[in-house]
Scaffold this motif. Sequence first.
Motif, PDB file in Angstrom:
ATOM      1  N   CYS A   1      81.998  38.815  54.688  1.00 20.41           N
ATOM      2  CA  CYS A   1      83.101  39.729  54.422  1.00 20.41           C
ATOM      3  C   CYS A   1      83.236  39.937  52.922  1.00 20.41           C
ATOM      4  O   CYS A   1      82.984  39.024  52.147  1.00 20.41           O
TER       5      CYS A   1
ATOM      6  N   CYS B   1      89.362  41.048  56.714  1.00 21.01           N
ATOM      7  CA  CYS B   1      88.151  40.771  57.476  1.00 21.01           C
ATOM      8  C   CYS B   1      88.215  39.342  58.013  1.00 21.01           C
ATOM      9  O   CYS B   1      88.780  38.462  57.351  1.00 21.01           O
TER      10      CYS B   1
ATOM     11  N   PRO C   1      81.312  39.790  61.228  1.00 18.88           N
ATOM     12  CA  PRO C   1      82.647  40.084  60.731  1.00 18.88           C
ATOM     13  C   PRO C   1      83.316  41.259  61.447  1.00 18.88           C
ATOM     14  O   PRO C   1      82.648  42.163  61.912  1.00 18.88           O
TER      15      PRO C   1
ATOM     16  N   THR D   1      86.624  43.951  60.700  1.00 26.70           N
ATOM     17  CA  THR D   1      87.427  44.420  59.578  1.00 26.70           C
ATOM     18  C   THR D   1      88.474  45.421  60.059  1.00 26.70           C
ATOM     19  O   THR D   1      88.199  46.218  60.955  1.00 26.70           O
TER      20      THR D   1
END
Length: 123
Positions: free
Chosen positions: A32, A57, A95, A97
């Motif tokens: 991230c 994130c 990740p 987000t």
Amino acid sequence: MYGLAIVIAAAGLTLASPGIGSAEAASAGPACSGRKVKTVAFATGELRIYKSRRYACAITVSKRPGVRQTMAVTIQARGSRTARDSGRFTYRAGPVTVYALNRCVRAHGSVGARNASTGWILC
């Protein structure tokens, strides 16, 4: 001539496509962008939350990398939909987000049967 073109094309596809180990090699780097603002440890892993100016994130990282197991990570900005990544991974989920400029966020992560949550943070 035709056989040589096939060999060159196959070699190009092999170089362009990710290999089995490339996902693990990519996971060693930062997942991230932004700075790490919170880490929540639990028995089988960690939930990590990062924040840049506009985005938040989250990733879930296993304490036993290399072992394929069920993992999940979710993150939600207040007033928005939840972003989620789940499946059977060997190192991490995410990740994921969300847009979080001037918004609280909450995150949840799990590895196997164990999990952790943050509640509303970054308010």
